[in-house]
Design a protein around this motif. Structure first.
Motif, short mmCIF file in Angstrom:
data_model
loop_
_atom_site.label_atom_id
_atom_site.label_comp_id
_atom_site.label_asym_id
_atom_site.label_seq_id
_atom_site.Cartn_x
_atom_site.Cartn_y
_atom_site.Cartn_z
N LEU A 291 0.59 -1.37 0.20
CA LEU A 291 -0.06 0.08 0.03
C LEU A 291 0.67 1.32 0.02
CD1 LEU A 291 -2.51 -1.04 2.43
CD2 LEU A 291 -3.14 -0.70 0.21
N TYR A 292 2.12 1.33 0.14
CA TYR A 292 2.91 2.36 0.18
C TYR A 292 3.07 2.98 -1.23
CZ TYR A 292 5.10 0.24 4.57
OH TYR A 292 5.07 -0.21 5.84
N GLY A 293 2.77 4.48 -0.93
CA GLY A 293 2.80 5.34 -2.48
C GLY A 293 4.00 6.04 -2.27
N ARG A 294 4.11 7.16 -2.98
CA ARG A 294 5.18 8.01 -3.29
C ARG A 294 5.36 8.59 -1.84
NH1 ARG A 294 3.54 11.86 -6.13
NH2 ARG A 294 1.60 11.30 -6.36
N GLY A 295 4.45 9.29 -1.34
CA GLY A 295 4.47 9.87 -0.15
C GLY A 295 4.75 11.23 -0.21
N VAL A 296 4.60 11.94 1.00
CA VAL A 296 4.78 13.51 1.33
C VAL A 296 6.26 13.81 1.24
CG1 VAL A 296 4.06 15.07 2.72
CG2 VAL A 296 2.53 13.42 2.39
N ASN A 297 7.27 12.89 1.94
CA ASN A 297 8.28 13.30 2.12
C ASN A 297 8.87 14.54 2.53
OD1 ASN A 297 9.04 10.38 1.51
ND2 ASN A 297 8.68 11.00 -0.37
N ALA A 298 7.96 15.32 3.32
CA ALA A 298 8.51 16.58 3.72
C ALA A 298 9.49 16.52 4.59
CB ALA A 298 7.45 17.11 4.45
#
Length: 176
Positions: free
Chosen positions: A59-66
């Motif tokens: 289910l992991y996606g690209r993400g926010v990665n702030a």
């Protein structure tokens, strides 16, 4: 994300989506039937439905990665609420839970969020909430780990300052 899940929820809610801390949308209620296996029941007017959420690793996606996790940020608030809400939900049914047990569980999850949770009911509750959230939101594995570590620091701070259930009392007082 899980498009099959999103389509099912859209059909059940008449267009809305679920996946955050709120386990109820309109007249639809999501019941965790088996947190370890990821089975949920969707209770709604009309015919109820059962669904098995995808494993967390899928289910992991690209993400926010702030650069940092701001607990007040709309980017990370759903993720933090899903984790802390599931801890609170477990605590409400298991009053003997302590901050040190929560800390130990969160530390294990922070190392490997998709770990086996068969023998760890509090971790199963947290992982199930994460699976539900990530089925509808785009967070990366790194985002999840960072959120878990942020909460670990909160548990440590509260436990150090005010006793064995101070973090749990804190989230009970501050979460909806």
């Amino acid at each position: 994300m899980d498009q099959e899940w999103l389509d099912l929820i859209k059909a059940k809610t008449g267009g809305g989506t679920a996946g955050g801390q709120d386990r109820q949308t309109a007249d639809v209620q999501i019941v965790f039937a088996d947190p370890v296996a990821g089975r949920i029941e969707i209770v709604s007017p009309g015919e109820p439905a059962a669904y098995t959420l995808k494993p967390l690793a899928g289910l992991y996606g690209r993400g926010v990665n702030a650069e940092t996790i701001d607990p007040q940020s709309d980017d990370y608030l759903p993720l933090l609420l899903a984790i802390e809400g599931s801890i609170l939900h477990y605590f409400s049914a298991h009053a003997d839970l302590t901050d040190s047990q929560v800390l130990s569980m969160l530390e294990r999850l922070a190392m490997k969020p998709e770990m086996s949770v068969e023998k760890d009911p509090p971790a199963a509750e947290v992982q199930m909430s994460l699976r539900l959230l990530l089925s509808a939101h785009d967070y990366s594995r790194w985002d999840v780990q960072r959120a878990l570590r942020k909460i670990i620091k909160s548990v440590q701070r509260h436990a150090r300052d005010a006793g064995p259930r101070s973090y749990l009392r804190f989230i009970r007082a501050h979460l909806p």
